[in-house]
Each structure stands twice: as C-alpha cells, then as structure tokens.
Design an enzyme around this catalytic site. Sequence first.
Site, PDB file in Angstrom:
ATOM      1  N   SER A 172       6.506   5.862   7.529  1.00  8.80           N
ATOM      2  CA  SER A 172       6.534   4.554   6.872  1.00  8.80           C
ATOM      3  C   SER A 172       7.713   4.477   5.900  1.00  8.80           C
ATOM      4  CB  SER A 172       5.184   4.304   6.182  1.00  8.80           C
ATOM      5  OG  SER A 172       5.066   2.974   5.768  1.00  8.80           O
TER       6      SER A 172
ATOM      7  N   ASP B 241       6.655   5.584  12.432  1.00  7.16           N
ATOM      8  CA  ASP B 241       6.320   4.194  12.079  1.00  7.16           C
ATOM      9  C   ASP B 241       7.103   3.729  10.849  1.00  7.16           C
ATOM     10  OD1 ASP B 241       4.920   2.195  13.336  1.00  7.16           O
ATOM     11  OD2 ASP B 241       3.074   2.468  12.200  1.00  7.16           O
TER      12      ASP B 241
ATOM     13  N   HIS C  55      -1.193   2.069  11.790  1.00  6.50           N
ATOM     14  CA  HIS C  55      -0.206   2.677  10.888  1.00  6.50           C
ATOM     15  C   HIS C  55      -0.687   4.010  10.306  1.00  6.50           C
ATOM     16  CE1 HIS C  55       3.454   2.606   8.618  1.00  6.50           C
ATOM     17  NE2 HIS C  55       2.849   2.505   7.439  1.00  6.50           N
TER      18      HIS C  55
END
Length: 380
Positions: free
Chosen positions: A226, A249, A304
């Site tokens: 992330s 991600d 996620h």
Amino acid sequence: MGGTQSLALPLGKGPHHVGCADVMVGHTRQGLFLRLFYPCLPRAGAEWPLWIPRYEYCGGLADFAHRSRCWCAPLLSVAIGSCRVPVSWNGPFKPCSSGYPLIIFSHGLGAFRTLYSSVCSELASWGFAVAALEHRDHSASATYFCTAEAGREEWIPYQRVPQGQKEFYFRNKQVHQRAEECVRALQLFKDVSSGKSVPNVLHQDLDLSVLKDSIDLTKVAVMGHSFGGVTAVLALVKEPGFRCAVALDAWMFPLENALYPEVPKPVLFINTEKFQTPESVAKMKRLSSRNSQTKIITILGSVHKSQTDFTFLTRKLVNRIFSVRGTLDPYKGLDITSRAALAFLQRHLNLEEEFDQWDNLLEGIGDSVVPEAPFCRSNL
C-alpha cells in the site's frame, strides 16, 4: 484452536528455520526501528514473539480505525493480544558465507513492523534477510524511540491529514521520508558489513555484529504494501543499491508525476482485486511501458488487507472492524504473493535458486491470478 486464539499465521515453507529480532538504532526519531526476520539455527523450546508487541499498538489501531480507544483498544488486546508469530524470538543467526540477499520492507498506512510477519517470515524461510521497518513519519498507527535518558520512551502517534491541507502534499512529504528511511536501513546493513560497531538500543535483542559477512549487499531489493508499495517505488529513485522493488497493492497517489520517468529499476506490482482504481493502475503502466521487466498482476478474490497478517484473523468481530477477508483462502493468497515475489527476486537479484519454477505467475498465468488489472472481473 484455543478459545482465545484468533490468529493462525503459517510457518514458512522454505528450507530454513526463521528467527526474528527487533533492532533500534539511535536515540532520536531520525534513527531507525525495524524487525529483522532471518534464517536461524533450530533451538529447542524457542519462544515465539507476540504479534502485537505492546498494548500501545492496540490504541493506535483503534485510532486508525476511527474507533474509540476506550472500548476498541481493550477489545483488541483481549482478542489478539496473546497471539504469537511462529518464529524463533532472537533465535541464533545462521551464518552464510555467500551472504543472504536482503529485503527492506515498508509497511502500509496505519500499520507497523509486525503486521506483515507472514510474508516476511515466508521470504526469510527461503534464505532472505528481511528488515521490516517501522516508519516514523506519523503513518504507523503507533511507534516510539528510546531517548538517551535511560528508560525513557517517546511515542510517535498516527496523524491524519491536517484540516485545510491537501492530502497529496501531506502524503508526498511522508512518502519521501519513508523512502529515505529505507535508504538509511540499507546503509545500516552496509555499516554492519564493513565492521562498524552499530549498537542496538534494545540491548536484550540481536547483536548486529553477527550479521557481518552474512548479508550480500549486491543483492538487495525493497518491498512494501500500500503506502509501503509506493515507498518501495520511490526508494528505487533514491538509492541505486536497490536492484528491484516488489509493490503489494501499491497506493500510487502520493508519488509526484515528475518522478515516474526517474524510476530506473524493474517493479513487480502484485495487486488485489478490490483496491486499485483505473487511475492508480495507469500510473503503474507508466512504469511498465518504459521497462519491459516491470510486471503487473492481480490476485483474484483478494482485498487490500489480504496481503497483511489481518487476513489470518478468524474472529468475526475483529474482522468486522478491519474488513480483512476476501473470498480467496488466505493461505493460497500468501502462496501466490510469495512465489511471485521469489520468482521476480531470482530474476533481478541473479539468485541461483529454483524460484523460476514460479515464473508463470509473473505473466499472470495460474489459478486465481491474472495479468494487469481486470476491473470488470470483480465478483467480491
């Protein structure tokens, strides 16, 4: 599972036993704090470390989740506070004359150094030293440093975007600090390898001198999830010693457009099915269009937090707070993520292993994985 057990992190599948230790360098917030996962020698009766290392992190997670500390922090402490990671705490480091390749790992927004223990220990079991940073840019849900005054700690809380400030400018400043911390982490290992004395402020933990001659500094990658994924991309710009990046991600928003042409090395983007936007993937494709070795794949049935340890949480209440589960079995998701990463790392760190058996994953070929980002396929 016992009545209080709500986390079942998998053992690494590689040939090495895995140890871990905390390393803190320096007495100011300009120092470094990381958890090191590494191949270790087997030890009877080895202690497993707590997954949530201190109660203060439960309060930080409550803050990040927009929940009241009054009820959420104690709830988290009861639900997951006793969970442990199946690695040997301060296990005896296994020397390696050829040197282990090194991965610097950057956590996501609201996370901290222990929340990716599953993927970090999996990679360590295959013969990597993995340094999972705890960033001090106010993006961790909580972190701290030990001041020069004996026994005193100073905590650094999670900080939201200040009212009236544009999020991009706030996050862009953070991502640059995070990437610089990755660079400093690499320098730490260079110092240790050169024989320089680098005291670990946490005296009861790993003596860094045992790493000398056992880390191959010509084979270094940077990785993250992330916010940590885009941190890894930026670290490639800042430090030529990083030979490639693995971005789980990645949240591409905080990186300024001017830097995309400056990314000099290949990146493996491993995306989940329910997080990315067309705008974010377009930014990834700006990199893949310039470098044929940059790859983008998507794991179907994943969300996620599927790439964090939270995906192994089994308690419905905690799952409801953090929305951690997709439809894909979390153990299968970890296998896809780690095997794709290993194949990519073998290719770009010139490793003499057999990780190329998973090369098909880099092209998005395999069960529950597809190339690039097929937005129309989502069935979650």
